[in-house]
Design a protein around this motif. Structure first.
Motif, PDB file in Angstrom:
ATOM      1  N   PHE A  51       0.856  -1.192   0.000  1.00  0.00           N
ATOM      2  CA  PHE A  51       0.000   0.000   0.000  1.00  0.00           C
ATOM      3  C   PHE A  51       0.892   1.242   0.000  1.00  0.00           C
ATOM      4  N   ARG A  52       0.717   2.080  -1.014  1.00  0.00           N
ATOM      5  CA  ARG A  52       1.449   3.353  -1.076  1.00  0.00           C
ATOM      6  C   ARG A  52       0.436   4.493  -1.037  1.00  0.00           C
ATOM      7  N   TYR A  53       0.672   5.461  -0.158  1.00  0.00           N
ATOM      8  CA  TYR A  53      -0.306   6.535   0.040  1.00  0.00           C
ATOM      9  C   TYR A  53       0.362   7.727   0.707  1.00  0.00           C
ATOM     10  N   LYS A  54      -0.363   8.852   0.731  1.00  0.00           N
ATOM     11  CA  LYS A  54       0.094  10.065   1.405  1.00  0.00           C
ATOM     12  C   LYS A  54      -1.031  10.611   2.278  1.00  0.00           C
ATOM     13  N   ASN A  55      -0.663  11.010   3.482  1.00  0.00           N
ATOM     14  CA  ASN A  55      -1.647  11.577   4.418  1.00  0.00           C
ATOM     15  C   ASN A  55      -2.869  10.664   4.560  1.00  0.00           C
ATOM     16  N   ASP A  56      -2.612   9.409   4.700  1.00  0.00           N
ATOM     17  CA  ASP A  56      -3.689   8.424   4.778  1.00  0.00           C
ATOM     18  C   ASP A  56      -3.229   7.264   5.656  1.00  0.00           C
ATOM     19  N   SER A  57      -3.984   6.173   5.655  1.00  0.00           N
ATOM     20  CA  SER A  57      -3.632   5.005   6.461  1.00  0.00           C
ATOM     21  C   SER A  57      -4.369   3.780   5.921  1.00  0.00           C
ATOM     22  N   VAL A  58      -4.007   2.619   6.450  1.00  0.00           N
ATOM     23  CA  VAL A  58      -4.643   1.348   6.072  1.00  0.00           C
ATOM     24  C   VAL A  58      -5.001   0.605   7.354  1.00  0.00           C
ATOM     25  N   ALA A  59      -6.238   0.121   7.406  1.00  0.00           N
ATOM     26  CA  ALA A  59      -6.677  -0.675   8.558  1.00  0.00           C
ATOM     27  C   ALA A  59      -7.167  -2.028   8.058  1.00  0.00           C
ATOM     28  N   VAL A  60      -6.668  -3.090   8.678  1.00  0.00           N
ATOM     29  CA  VAL A  60      -7.186  -4.432   8.405  1.00  0.00           C
ATOM     30  C   VAL A  60      -8.301  -4.676   9.416  1.00  0.00           C
ATOM     31  N   VAL A  61      -9.515  -4.933   8.903  1.00  0.00           N
ATOM     32  CA  VAL A  61     -10.677  -5.042   9.792  1.00  0.00           C
ATOM     33  C   VAL A  61     -11.441  -6.334   9.512  1.00  0.00           C
ATOM     34  N   LYS A  62     -12.441  -6.558  10.333  1.00  0.00           N
ATOM     35  CA  LYS A  62     -13.337  -7.689  10.110  1.00  0.00           C
ATOM     36  C   LYS A  62     -14.442  -7.273   9.142  1.00  0.00           C
ATOM     37  N   LYS A  63     -15.280  -8.250   8.782  1.00  0.00           N
ATOM     38  CA  LYS A  63     -16.314  -8.020   7.765  1.00  0.00           C
ATOM     39  C   LYS A  63     -17.244  -6.876   8.152  1.00  0.00           C
ATOM     40  N   GLY A  65     -16.713  -4.320  10.131  1.00  0.00           N
ATOM     41  CA  GLY A  65     -16.010  -3.044  10.041  1.00  0.00           C
ATOM     42  C   GLY A  65     -15.818  -2.605   8.604  1.00  0.00           C
ATOM     43  N   PHE A  66     -15.664  -3.582   7.689  1.00  0.00           N
ATOM     44  CA  PHE A  66     -15.498  -3.257   6.266  1.00  0.00           C
ATOM     45  C   PHE A  66     -16.768  -2.630   5.710  1.00  0.00           C
ATOM     46  N   TYR A  67     -17.912  -3.258   5.930  1.00  0.00           N
ATOM     47  CA  TYR A  67     -19.162  -2.761   5.355  1.00  0.00           C
ATOM     48  C   TYR A  67     -19.662  -1.490   6.020  1.00  0.00           C
ATOM     49  N   HIS A  68     -19.276  -1.265   7.263  1.00  0.00           N
ATOM     50  CA  HIS A  68     -19.721  -0.068   7.976  1.00  0.00           C
ATOM     51  C   HIS A  68     -18.632   0.991   8.086  1.00  0.00           C
ATOM     52  N   CYS A  69     -17.494   0.749   7.401  1.00  0.00           N
ATOM     53  CA  CYS A  69     -16.379   1.710   7.425  1.00  0.00           C
ATOM     54  C   CYS A  69     -16.050   2.124   8.852  1.00  0.00           C
ATOM     55  N   ASP A  70     -15.833   1.124   9.687  1.00  0.00           N
ATOM     56  CA  ASP A  70     -15.539   1.372  11.098  1.00  0.00           C
ATOM     57  C   ASP A  70     -14.130   0.880  11.423  1.00  0.00           C
ATOM     58  N   PRO A  71     -13.151   1.786  11.495  1.00  0.00           N
ATOM     59  CA  PRO A  71     -11.768   1.387  11.790  1.00  0.00           C
ATOM     60  C   PRO A  71     -11.431   1.430  13.272  1.00  0.00           C
ATOM     61  N   SER A  72     -12.450   1.528  14.124  1.00  0.00           N
ATOM     62  CA  SER A  72     -12.190   1.732  15.553  1.00  0.00           C
ATOM     63  C   SER A  72     -11.570   0.505  16.232  1.00  0.00           C
ATOM     64  N   SER A  73     -11.800  -0.693  15.686  1.00  0.00           N
ATOM     65  CA  SER A  73     -11.222  -1.902  16.300  1.00  0.00           C
ATOM     66  C   SER A  73     -10.502  -2.716  15.227  1.00  0.00           C
ATOM     67  N   PRO A  74      -9.393  -2.195  14.710  1.00  0.00           N
ATOM     68  CA  PRO A  74      -8.707  -2.884  13.606  1.00  0.00           C
ATOM     69  C   PRO A  74      -7.934  -4.111  14.076  1.00  0.00           C
ATOM     70  N   ILE A  75      -7.771  -5.055  13.149  1.00  0.00           N
ATOM     71  CA  ILE A  75      -6.897  -6.194  13.403  1.00  0.00           C
ATOM     72  C   ILE A  75      -5.442  -5.734  13.308  1.00  0.00           C
ATOM     73  N   ALA A  76      -5.181  -4.820  12.367  1.00  0.00           N
ATOM     74  CA  ALA A  76      -3.855  -4.213  12.211  1.00  0.00           C
ATOM     75  C   ALA A  76      -4.044  -2.827  11.617  1.00  0.00           C
ATOM     76  N   PHE A  77      -3.082  -1.911  11.898  1.00  0.00           N
ATOM     77  CA  PHE A  77      -3.196  -0.529  11.432  1.00  0.00           C
ATOM     78  C   PHE A  77      -1.828  -0.029  10.966  1.00  0.00           C
ATOM     79  N   PHE A  78      -1.829   0.665   9.809  1.00  0.00           N
ATOM     80  CA  PHE A  78      -0.583   1.182   9.238  1.00  0.00           C
ATOM     81  C   PHE A  78      -0.790   2.630   8.765  1.00  0.00           C
TER      82      PHE A  78
END
Length: 213
Positions: A51-63, A65-78
């Motif tokens: 993942f390449r980005y600027k002023n952003d982030s990546v969150a690995v989430v459960k199903k 969290g994916f459909y509701h765009c909820d990064p509050s409880s990520p499996i991993a965060f970058f």
């Protein structure tokens, strides 16, 4: 055009997410950009996503969290701008932007990781989001099958039931016919007996009269 970097020594592939586009908010008319990108590729255990980005982030989430765009409880965060995520397990993985507003604009992706024992790949379908775990459980459609429910849930009469009822009906009819034949035989016998009695009476009356004379 960017291509996936292949490490032949171990047989794994590094995929640059989005290719030249990278990880960003998709255009208005391409909100499924990343799911389409992922559906056109085969990911195996041991591969990785860049993942390449600027002023952003990546969150690995459960199903959910994916459909509701909820990064509050990520499996991993970058959020380092150049994140390498290894695909260590078979199944579906869900990635979203750590910013829920960016996620809602389409910056999210689901990836199907193939195990080593699978010979074919079926891209994940983009289905409707799962229900919130806090919502009340909806009643099953089968509960309404007796009140105008779907034909699949409606009671039906199978051919086996018809086959059972048919011999029963024939048996009843045969019984009634047999009873009628027996009644006719009894009636005929009574008529015959009555005829014999009349004959005997007609024969004995003149004889009796002669005796009394």
């Amino acid at each position: 055009m960017a291509v996936a970097a292949v490490t032949s020594a171990v047989g794994t592939t590094e995929f640059p997410v989005g290719g030249d586009v990278g990880w960003r908010i998709p255009a208005t008319n391409e909100t499924e950009l990343y799911n389409v990108w992922a559906s056109r590729r085969r990911f195996h255990i041991g591969d990785s996503l860049r993942f390449r980005y600027k002023n952003d982030s990546v969150a690995v989430v459960k199903k959910w969290g994916f459909y509701h765009c909820d990064p509050s409880s990520p499996i991993a965060f970058f959020n380092d701008g150049d994140s390498l995520i290894n695909l260590d397990n078979a199944g579906t993985m869900y990635f979203i932007s750590g910013n829920s507003d960016r996620c809602k604009e389409g910056e999210k992706m689901m990836v199907e990781v193939i195990g080593s024992d699978l010979g074919s790949f079926f891209p994940p379908s983009i289905a409707s989001p799962p229900e919130s775990p806090y919502s009340a459980a909806a009643p099953s459609p089968s509960h309404f099958s007796g009140y105008g429910g779907s034909p699949a849930n409606s009671p039906r009469y199978s051919s086996s039931n018809s086959a059972i009822r048919f011999p029963v009906s024939v048996s009843v009819i045969a019984f009634i016919v047999g009873l009628g034949l027996i009644s006719l035989a009894i009636f005929g016998y009574l008529v015959s007996l009555n005829s014999h009695l009349l004959f005997l009476l007609s024969s004995t009356i003149p004889l009796s009269l002669q005796i009394f004379k």
